[in-house]
Scaffold this motif. Sequence first.
Motif, short mmCIF file in Angstrom:
data_model
loop_
_atom_site.label_atom_id
_atom_site.label_comp_id
_atom_site.label_asym_id
_atom_site.label_seq_id
_atom_site.Cartn_x
_atom_site.Cartn_y
_atom_site.Cartn_z
N ASP A 279 0.85 -1.19 0.00
CA ASP A 279 0.00 0.00 0.00
C ASP A 279 0.89 1.24 0.00
OD1 ASP A 279 -2.12 -1.70 0.17
OD2 ASP A 279 -2.63 -1.26 2.24
N ALA A 280 0.41 2.31 -0.63
CA ALA A 280 1.21 3.54 -0.73
C ALA A 280 1.58 4.08 0.65
CB ALA A 280 0.45 4.59 -1.53
N LEU A 281 0.65 4.01 1.59
CA LEU A 281 0.92 4.54 2.93
C LEU A 281 2.02 3.75 3.64
CD1 LEU A 281 0.12 6.60 5.09
CD2 LEU A 281 -1.66 5.00 5.86
N TRP A 282 2.07 2.44 3.40
CA TRP A 282 3.06 1.58 4.04
C TRP A 282 4.49 2.07 3.76
CZ3 TRP A 282 2.07 -3.08 6.81
CH2 TRP A 282 3.21 -3.82 7.14
N ASP A 283 4.73 2.48 2.54
CA ASP A 283 6.08 2.87 2.11
C ASP A 283 6.25 4.38 1.94
OD1 ASP A 283 7.20 0.21 1.87
OD2 ASP A 283 5.91 -0.05 0.12
N ALA A 284 5.36 5.16 2.52
CA ALA A 284 5.41 6.61 2.30
C ALA A 284 6.67 7.23 2.89
CB ALA A 284 4.16 7.27 2.89
N THR A 285 7.12 6.74 4.05
CA THR A 285 8.34 7.26 4.68
C THR A 285 9.10 6.09 5.32
OG1 THR A 285 7.38 7.63 6.88
CG2 THR A 285 7.16 9.42 5.26
N PRO A 286 10.41 6.21 5.47
CA PRO A 286 11.16 5.15 6.16
C PRO A 286 10.67 4.93 7.59
CG PRO A 286 12.66 6.61 4.99
CD PRO A 286 11.31 7.26 4.94
N GLY B 284 7.65 5.52 8.81
CA GLY B 284 6.35 4.87 8.78
C GLY B 284 6.46 3.40 8.43
N ARG B 285 7.31 3.07 7.47
CA ARG B 285 7.49 1.66 7.10
C ARG B 285 7.99 0.85 8.30
NH1 ARG B 285 10.01 2.48 2.86
NH2 ARG B 285 12.16 2.38 3.63
N ARG B 286 8.95 1.42 9.05
CA ARG B 286 9.45 0.71 10.22
C ARG B 286 8.35 0.49 11.25
NH1 ARG B 286 13.36 -2.84 11.80
NH2 ARG B 286 13.45 -2.81 14.08
N ALA B 287 7.51 1.50 11.47
CA ALA B 287 6.41 1.37 12.43
C ALA B 287 5.41 0.31 11.99
CB ALA B 287 5.73 2.72 12.62
N PHE B 288 5.13 0.26 10.69
CA PHE B 288 4.23 -0.78 10.18
C PHE B 288 4.85 -2.16 10.34
CE2 PHE B 288 1.87 2.50 7.60
CZ PHE B 288 0.62 2.22 8.12
N LEU B 289 6.15 -2.29 10.07
CA LEU B 289 6.83 -3.57 10.23
C LEU B 289 6.82 -4.01 11.69
CD1 LEU B 289 9.87 -3.10 7.81
CD2 LEU B 289 7.95 -4.70 7.53
N PHE C 74 4.66 -7.85 15.54
CA PHE C 74 3.99 -8.11 16.82
C PHE C 74 2.70 -8.90 16.62
CE2 PHE C 74 0.82 -6.81 19.97
CZ PHE C 74 1.45 -7.21 21.14
N LEU C 75 1.89 -8.48 15.67
CA LEU C 75 0.60 -9.14 15.45
C LEU C 75 0.78 -10.55 14.92
CD1 LEU C 75 -1.42 -6.16 13.93
CD2 LEU C 75 -1.57 -7.06 16.26
N THR C 76 1.78 -10.74 14.06
CA THR C 76 2.03 -12.07 13.52
C THR C 76 2.44 -13.04 14.61
OG1 THR C 76 2.69 -11.15 11.37
CG2 THR C 76 3.40 -13.38 11.85
#
Length: 272
Positions: free
Chosen positions: A246-253, A255-260, A265-267
């Motif tokens: 998704d565009a938001l996932w990779d919008a900033t380094p 943000g990407r780290r926070a999503f990862l 954690f959820l996985t």
Amino acid sequence: MATATTHGARDHARAQGGSRTGSMPVVPATDWPDAAPGTPVWAETVAGGNYTHRVLARGTELRLTDLTGDACAHLLLYADGRPWERLNTADTVKVQWNAYLGAGRLLLSDQGRVLASVTADSSGRHDALCGTSTLRRNTARYGDGTPQSASPAGRELLKLAALKNGLEPRDLPPSLSFFQGVRIGEDGTAEFTGSAGAGASVTLRAEQDLTVLLANVPHPLDPRPAYTSTPLEVLAWSARPTAPGDALWDATPEGRRAFLNTLDFLTARGLA
């Protein structure tokens, strides 16, 4: 209809079934008269000087709308079932190198994970710095700040919302405010910029299962002498969380780290 007797009071109460007022939840949410992009799961109009709360599933989208131009939504978020992971306004600001909320911003916990993302914003008048109003401040300004008064403080209303979700006053961190803006001047002073006007909205996406607390009260920097707070529309619908690609996932380094961090954690818990 007479209500002086138990039978009369019962008949009067039953006669109200199916009626609606300008500020109330719609149950079930699918009866909401306006269209939503997905199946509605929360539909409510929150009066000025009132509060609401709800638990939302991961992926749910939540749209807040300032109906007439003087709403101010003070928001707190908690990872549902893990209240120690909660909205951290300081990390939300510093991790993203930006003190101003808007589309594409992430609402972060102090665990480096995403609680919610801002997917749309037509207001641009928000605040991540000042928090909400307090009992002492409202008493000094308006003569009272208790929840039952004509000028309830935001923190007092958020306490009530918290208690209804098993949380205590000590669980209340600083909140975010939507629809009443603040900008920081070159000299470091906070300038109140007010509302974008009637109909402005902001949409959030839950990136974890969330407990949501909302108080609709004037911003603490609002200079008007009268307690001014008008209805806030709340509408949530089923959707999906932000995913890799998704565009938001990779919008900033950052943000990407926070999503990862969030996905990892959820996985591990079998939730993603």
